[in-house]
Design a protein around this motif. Structure first.
Motif, mmCIF file in Angstrom:
data_model
loop_
_atom_site.group_PDB
_atom_site.id
_atom_site.type_symbol
_atom_site.label_atom_id
_atom_site.label_comp_id
_atom_site.label_asym_id
_atom_site.label_seq_id
_atom_site.Cartn_x
_atom_site.Cartn_y
_atom_site.Cartn_z
ATOM 1 N N ARG A 1 44.575 38.216 59.965
ATOM 2 C CA ARG A 1 45.580 38.684 60.915
ATOM 3 C C ARG A 1 46.008 40.133 60.752
ATOM 4 N NH1 ARG A 1 49.627 33.448 60.132
ATOM 5 N NH2 ARG A 1 48.223 31.866 61.009
ATOM 6 N N ARG A 2 45.575 40.803 59.706
ATOM 7 C CA ARG A 2 46.102 42.148 59.405
ATOM 8 C C ARG A 2 45.885 43.112 60.568
ATOM 9 N NH1 ARG A 2 42.397 44.985 60.552
ATOM 10 N NH2 ARG A 2 40.489 45.475 59.466
ATOM 11 N N THR A 3 46.853 43.995 60.730
ATOM 12 C CA THR A 3 46.800 45.034 61.752
ATOM 13 C C THR A 3 46.510 46.373 61.084
ATOM 14 O OG1 THR A 3 49.139 45.587 61.557
ATOM 15 C CG2 THR A 3 48.553 43.773 63.056
ATOM 16 N N PRO A 4 46.187 47.399 61.856
ATOM 17 C CA PRO A 4 46.024 48.723 61.248
ATOM 18 C C PRO A 4 47.274 49.182 60.501
ATOM 19 C CG PRO A 4 45.068 48.704 63.440
ATOM 20 C CD PRO A 4 45.763 47.390 63.282
ATOM 21 N N ALA B 1 50.124 29.480 44.604
ATOM 22 C CA ALA B 1 50.308 28.635 45.778
ATOM 23 C C ALA B 1 50.661 29.459 47.007
ATOM 24 C CB ALA B 1 51.400 27.597 45.495
ATOM 25 N N ILE B 2 51.474 30.493 46.815
ATOM 26 C CA ILE B 2 51.902 31.331 47.929
ATOM 27 C C ILE B 2 50.835 32.367 48.285
ATOM 28 C CG2 ILE B 2 53.588 33.081 48.668
ATOM 29 C CD1 ILE B 2 55.622 31.649 46.810
ATOM 30 N N GLU B 3 50.342 33.068 47.280
ATOM 31 C CA GLU B 3 49.544 34.267 47.533
ATOM 32 C C GLU B 3 48.099 33.981 47.904
ATOM 33 O OE1 GLU B 3 50.155 37.452 44.661
ATOM 34 O OE2 GLU B 3 52.080 36.564 44.128
ATOM 35 N N THR B 4 47.536 32.873 47.420
ATOM 36 C CA THR B 4 46.148 32.571 47.762
ATOM 37 C C THR B 4 46.001 32.307 49.260
ATOM 38 O OG1 THR B 4 45.716 31.667 45.558
ATOM 39 C CG2 THR B 4 44.210 31.034 47.315
ATOM 40 N N GLU B 5 46.897 31.502 49.803
ATOM 41 C CA GLU B 5 46.868 31.235 51.247
ATOM 42 C C GLU B 5 47.229 32.493 52.032
ATOM 43 O OE1 GLU B 5 46.504 29.250 54.891
ATOM 44 O OE2 GLU B 5 45.740 28.826 52.872
ATOM 45 N N ALA B 6 48.208 33.242 51.534
ATOM 46 C CA ALA B 6 48.622 34.458 52.235
ATOM 47 C C ALA B 6 47.480 35.469 52.310
ATOM 48 C CB ALA B 6 49.827 35.083 51.540
ATOM 49 N N ALA C 1 50.051 38.618 56.277
ATOM 50 C CA ALA C 1 49.688 37.272 56.738
ATOM 51 C C ALA C 1 50.451 36.891 58.002
ATOM 52 C CB ALA C 1 49.979 36.248 55.641
ATOM 53 N N HIS C 2 51.552 37.592 58.276
ATOM 54 C CA HIS C 2 52.378 37.341 59.462
ATOM 55 C C HIS C 2 52.812 35.871 59.541
ATOM 56 C CE1 HIS C 2 51.945 41.382 61.122
ATOM 57 N NE2 HIS C 2 50.702 41.340 60.671
ATOM 58 N N LEU D 1 56.475 34.701 53.618
ATOM 59 C CA LEU D 1 57.158 35.926 53.204
ATOM 60 C C LEU D 1 58.551 35.608 52.668
ATOM 61 C CD1 LEU D 1 56.936 38.980 52.959
ATOM 62 C CD2 LEU D 1 57.865 39.165 55.270
ATOM 63 N N GLU D 2 59.230 34.667 53.293
ATOM 64 C CA GLU D 2 60.558 34.284 52.811
ATOM 65 C C GLU D 2 60.465 33.658 51.425
ATOM 66 O OE1 GLU D 2 64.369 31.441 54.034
ATOM 67 O OE2 GLU D 2 62.726 31.761 55.450
ATOM 68 N N LEU D 3 59.460 32.820 51.202
ATOM 69 C CA LEU D 3 59.255 32.223 49.883
ATOM 70 C C LEU D 3 58.990 33.303 48.846
ATOM 71 C CD1 LEU D 3 57.050 29.121 50.763
ATOM 72 C CD2 LEU D 3 59.355 29.078 49.799
ATOM 73 N N PHE D 4 58.119 34.257 49.194
ATOM 74 C CA PHE D 4 57.791 35.334 48.263
ATOM 75 C C PHE D 4 59.030 36.156 47.932
ATOM 76 C CE2 PHE D 4 56.386 39.522 46.993
ATOM 77 C CZ PHE D 4 55.303 39.271 46.161
ATOM 78 N N ASP D 5 59.795 36.534 48.945
ATOM 79 C CA ASP D 5 60.981 37.359 48.720
ATOM 80 C C ASP D 5 62.065 36.602 47.964
ATOM 81 O OD1 ASP D 5 59.891 39.561 49.918
ATOM 82 O OD2 ASP D 5 60.873 39.274 51.852
#
Length: 222
Positions: A111-114, A99-104, A152-153, A158-162
């Motif tokens: 959105r990823r940056t270098p 649920a968390i990682e598929t959307e992320a 994913a910014h 990120l808070e859910l994952f952590d």
């Protein structure tokens, strides 16, 4: 100062730190002493203190701020959320990760940056060299997946994952122990493909790869 006498040490260290917060030793927003101070007070090593802090961060009590230290963010723990995770079986863990990682993964591709890509590649390299020891493998794998979520910014994801991570670590170890084999070339190649999809800004493929990876973990338990 009360010290620890029974395992698991990290859980006990977390409970002692929580008791000190509840007792008012540190106020809301106050910075905790450093690991070198807390470790001898608790009678454990610095790595155990770090794990205890991670647990309390997951329960909303503490927050680590890069370059600044660890701060009190709540005066008690979210026991209801913690209890749910403690009771979670392995299948529930995988479903929650999905649920968390598929959307992320989709958001990371968009959105990823270098800088994000460099972090993802470093985590992937670290994962590649930690494919023999089960605990190290789970930690390296978690760090890789966290790098995707971070890219994913979305601070809530990120808070859910952590918050989820400290309590699911043992479940993931048990799952891989059940499967016997882990760290295969095919498994690592799937993670390379995910990193590539994020790098190529392919949101659909990144989401699908993340979903398929977690679905295969679930199916292999059958």
């Amino acid at each position: 100062m009360t010290q620890l006498r029974r395992a698991p040490l990290a859980d006990q260290a977390a409970e002692l730190l929580l008791a000190r917060v509840r007792a008012g030793e540190w106020q809301l927003g106050e910075k905790l002493p450093g690991e070198t101070t807390l470790a001898p007070q608790l009678g454990v090593g610095r790595s155990t203190v770090r794990e205890a802090i991670r647990q309390l961060a997951g329960r909303g009590v503490l927050a680590s701020r890069q370059g600044a230290g660890v701060f009190v963010t709540a005066l008690d723990a979210r026991e209801d959320w913690d209890a749910v995770l403690l009771r979670a079986d392995i299948v529930s863990v995988i479903e929650a990760r999905a649920a968390i990682e598929t959307e992320a993964a989709a958001l990371a591709a968009e959105r990823r940056t270098p800088a994000d890509l460099r972090t993802i590649r470093r985590a992937l390299t670290h994962r590649a060299v930690h494919r023999t020891d089960l605990g190290d493998h789970v930690d390296a794998d978690t760090a890789f997946h966290r790098s995707i979520v971070a890219a994913a910014h979305n601070p809530i994801l990120l808070e859910l994952f952590d918050g989820f991570t400290p309590r699911v670590r043992q479940a993931m170890i048990e799952m891989l122990r059940i499967r016997v084999a882990f760290g295969s070339d095919a498994d690592h190649d799937a993670h390379i493909d995910l990193a590539d999809a994020v790098a190529e800004r392919d949101t659909v493929r990144a989401s699908a790869l993340s979903r398929d990876h977690l679905r295969s973990l679930k199916e292999n338990l059958a």
